[in-house]
Scaffold this motif. Structure first.
Motif, short mmCIF file in Angstrom:
data_model
loop_
_atom_site.label_atom_id
_atom_site.label_comp_id
_atom_site.label_asym_id
_atom_site.label_seq_id
_atom_site.Cartn_x
_atom_site.Cartn_y
_atom_site.Cartn_z
N ARG A 115 -27.43 -82.48 51.73
CA ARG A 115 -26.25 -82.44 52.58
C ARG A 115 -26.41 -83.38 53.75
N VAL A 116 -25.29 -83.68 54.37
CA VAL A 116 -25.28 -84.50 55.58
C VAL A 116 -25.88 -83.66 56.71
N PRO A 117 -26.78 -84.23 57.52
CA PRO A 117 -27.35 -83.46 58.63
C PRO A 117 -26.26 -82.88 59.54
N GLY A 118 -26.48 -81.63 59.92
CA GLY A 118 -25.51 -80.94 60.77
C GLY A 118 -24.47 -80.15 60.01
N LYS A 119 -24.29 -80.43 58.73
CA LYS A 119 -23.37 -79.66 57.89
C LYS A 119 -24.11 -78.46 57.32
N ARG A 120 -23.39 -77.38 57.13
CA ARG A 120 -23.96 -76.15 56.57
C ARG A 120 -23.52 -76.04 55.11
#
Length: 144
Positions: A115-120
């Motif tokens: 996943r993209v960093p910061g996304k949950r």
């Protein structure tokens, strides 16, 4: 019903990884960090934006990497057939070589999410196949 775990939950270990170029091609690939204990040749389940795919771990002079995510295990082994969902995902989230992504280790050696960093993310954890049954199936393939 499969268990559901969140990327920020205690059961998931998150590692920072980098996107890179695959050999001389312009296709993106995923460079795995040293903390992820996978070996070249391992087949894993890989989740991208909630969709589960299959990927083969490879190695080169710079370390271990994943060049593609595919719809089934056969395509993951073949590597030249089928749609490469990892390439689609990288383009869809507007990332490129040199940028970081998070790799969630949901079931070590078997089930991972990117996943993209910061996304949950929330993962529906599928059961790992019984290794004894896998060994029998591989033995049957070897006899052919």
């Amino acid at each position: 019903m499969p268990d559901r775990v969140a990327s920020d939950g205690e059961a998931v270990t998150t590692h920072r990884a980098r996107l890179a170029r695959s050999g001389g091609t312009r296709r993106p690939c995923l460079r795995l960090p040293d903390e992820v204990t996978l070996d070249a040749g391992d087949l894993i389940r890989l989740v991208l934006d909630g969709d589960e795919y299959h990927a083969r771990v490879e190695a080169d002079a710079k370390g271990r990497l994943i060049r593609g995510a595919f719809d089934n295990r056969r395509l993951a082994r073949a590597d030249a057939e089928g749609e490469n969902r990892l390439v689609e995902w990288v383009r869809g989230v507007d990332r490129e070589a040199g940028q970081s992504v998070d790799v969630d280790e949901v079931t070590p050696g078997f089930f991972y999410g990117v996943r993209v960093p910061g996304k949950r993310a929330v993962y529906a954890v599928t059961r790992q196949p019984d290794t004894s049954l896998s060994a029998i199936a591989e033995g049957l393939d070897d006899d052919r």
